[in-house]
Design a protein around this motif. Structure first.
Motif, PDB file in Angstrom:
ATOM      1  N   SER A 165       0.811  -1.212   0.000  1.00 46.58           N
ATOM      2  CA  SER A 165       0.000   0.000   0.000  1.00 46.58           C
ATOM      3  C   SER A 165       0.847   1.266   0.000  1.00 46.58           C
ATOM      4  O   SER A 165       0.412   2.306  -0.453  1.00 46.58           O
ATOM      5  N   VAL A 166       2.057   1.192   0.524  1.00 46.19           N
ATOM      6  CA  VAL A 166       2.904   2.376   0.605  1.00 46.19           C
ATOM      7  C   VAL A 166       4.319   2.062   0.142  1.00 46.19           C
ATOM      8  O   VAL A 166       4.783   0.926   0.236  1.00 46.19           O
ATOM      9  N   ARG A 194      12.202   7.291   8.923  1.00 48.59           N
ATOM     10  CA  ARG A 194      11.241   7.601   9.970  1.00 48.59           C
ATOM     11  C   ARG A 194      10.649   6.343  10.604  1.00 48.59           C
ATOM     12  O   ARG A 194       9.751   6.409  11.444  1.00 48.59           O
ATOM     13  N   ARG A 247       4.049   6.884  13.125  1.00 51.57           N
ATOM     14  CA  ARG A 247       2.809   6.519  13.816  1.00 51.57           C
ATOM     15  C   ARG A 247       1.827   5.781  12.895  1.00 51.57           C
ATOM     16  O   ARG A 247       0.805   5.296  13.347  1.00 51.57           O
ATOM     17  N   TRP A 304      -0.256   0.489   8.095  1.00 49.29           N
ATOM     18  CA  TRP A 304       0.075   0.035   6.732  1.00 49.29           C
ATOM     19  C   TRP A 304       0.472  -1.439   6.737  1.00 49.29           C
ATOM     20  O   TRP A 304       0.128  -2.191   5.830  1.00 49.29           O
ATOM     21  N   ILE A 362      -1.021   4.130  -1.863  1.00 48.06           N
ATOM     22  CA  ILE A 362      -1.344   5.409  -1.231  1.00 48.06           C
ATOM     23  C   ILE A 362      -0.229   6.412  -1.542  1.00 48.06           C
ATOM     24  O   ILE A 362       0.936   6.139  -1.297  1.00 48.06           O
ATOM     25  N   ARG A 379      -0.708  10.214   2.641  1.00 43.37           N
ATOM     26  CA  ARG A 379       0.192   9.963   3.773  1.00 43.37           C
ATOM     27  C   ARG A 379       0.555  11.252   4.500  1.00 43.37           C
ATOM     28  O   ARG A 379       0.588  11.292   5.724  1.00 43.37           O
ATOM     29  N   LEU A 398      -2.340  12.522   6.626  1.00 46.99           N
ATOM     30  CA  LEU A 398      -2.410  11.791   7.890  1.00 46.99           C
ATOM     31  C   LEU A 398      -1.381  12.316   8.884  1.00 46.99           C
ATOM     32  O   LEU A 398      -1.676  12.502  10.071  1.00 46.99           O
ATOM     33  N   ARG A 399      -0.192  12.589   8.390  1.00 48.49           N
ATOM     34  CA  ARG A 399       0.860  13.089   9.281  1.00 48.49           C
ATOM     35  C   ARG A 399       0.537  14.483   9.790  1.00 48.49           C
ATOM     36  O   ARG A 399       0.830  14.821  10.939  1.00 48.49           O
ATOM     37  N   ILE A 433      -2.028  14.012  12.563  1.00 49.89           N
ATOM     38  CA  ILE A 433      -1.380  13.496  13.771  1.00 49.89           C
ATOM     39  C   ILE A 433      -0.587  14.607  14.460  1.00 49.89           C
ATOM     40  O   ILE A 433      -0.640  14.775  15.675  1.00 49.89           O
ATOM     41  N   GLN A 472       7.702  17.816  10.567  1.00 50.27           N
ATOM     42  CA  GLN A 472       7.489  16.629   9.747  1.00 50.27           C
ATOM     43  C   GLN A 472       8.510  16.516   8.620  1.00 50.27           C
ATOM     44  O   GLN A 472       8.538  15.505   7.914  1.00 50.27           O
ATOM     45  N   LEU A 482      -4.142   6.275  15.896  1.00 52.62           N
ATOM     46  CA  LEU A 482      -2.782   6.507  15.386  1.00 52.62           C
ATOM     47  C   LEU A 482      -1.927   7.305  16.371  1.00 52.62           C
ATOM     48  O   LEU A 482      -0.733   7.495  16.138  1.00 52.62           O
TER      49      LEU A 482
END
Lengths: 131, 131
Positions: A88-89, A101, A106, A111, B2, B7, B10-11, B14, B34, B130
DNA sequence: CTACCAACCTACTGTGTCAATAGGTTTTTA
DNA sequence: TAAAAACCTATTGACACAGTAGGTTGGTAG
């Protein structure tokens, strides 16, 4: 998203299974029945032979043939071969496992869980289930 | 697969949840923490505001803020907004439902089953999971 | 009231993949 | 030996991805 490579490969396999007669089946016939460009299918089918899904025979009377029983083809194997990876990633698809990372991430556990789900789903189905 | 849009979104979510302090958080801070290009994040965050995931405030003291509690953000909603669709194949992602082979298609049921699996997986998780 | 900060907006760009197309060469068998 | 079929190399147009660049608007603190 599954591309035409994976979807066409599946359709070729189904077509070969449905028209099985002990002989090799020429790509021309498959392309016509499935209404897919024969030239494009050549590329796809070549990779399927290289990946051990089919056997091919050149010359008159040649063509392609399944080399296992339908129940011995997990759908996941076919898709993984054609799509490169079902991950998926990118950080899980990469072989080198090198995301910097990775320890603090997180989202990685999600995933990973997702990838297992997808893998199990497609490996629990075989070509036989599609006939 | 994805993409970074999903992604990174999502980060950002979070990061906003972890650094929540009642005030608006400037994108500059998020981008630095990030290690993502601020310029690129602008594009992504804009769509998140338009999609109702965040509220933004201009001017000094401005920035972005979550507009719900973390447990009220299904991961599936975030990904679907950013990726356009979570569908596995084009004929299911299309709104018009117009594949001409749809009635004879031997693989469609599998894609439908798969799509349900994916949908249920991502909608069963929330941003809270998460953190 | 004005300087600063931050979001917001439009446009552009390099890279790569997807989905083919085109045209030839080799191999096999009838 | 001619037809049929796989096999091989190269090219192409369209599009998405992952940014970059530079400017404009809007709100607040001093």
């Amino acid at each position: 998203m599954i591309s035409t490579r994976g979807r066409y490969a599946l359709r070729v396999m189904i077509d070969l299974a449905q028209n099985e007669n002990g002989k090799y089946i020429p790509l021309k016939d498959i392309a016509e029945r499935q209404d897919i460009s024969k030239k494009y299918l050549e590329i796809i089918v070549k990779d399927m032979v290289a990946g051990g899904l089919l056997t091919g025979a050149s010359g008159k009377g040649g063509g392609y043939k399944l080399c296992r029983k339908p129940e011995d083809y997990p759908v996941g194997e076919i898709l993984e071969l054609m799509e490169g990876s079902l991950s998926s990633v990118a950080c899980l698809a990469a072989k080198d496992n090198s995301c910097p990372r990775k320890n603090a991430c997180r989202t990685l556990p999600m995933w990973e869980e997702y990838d297992r789900l997808v893998h199990d789903f497609f490996y629990s189905k075989t070509l036989r289930d599609l006939l």
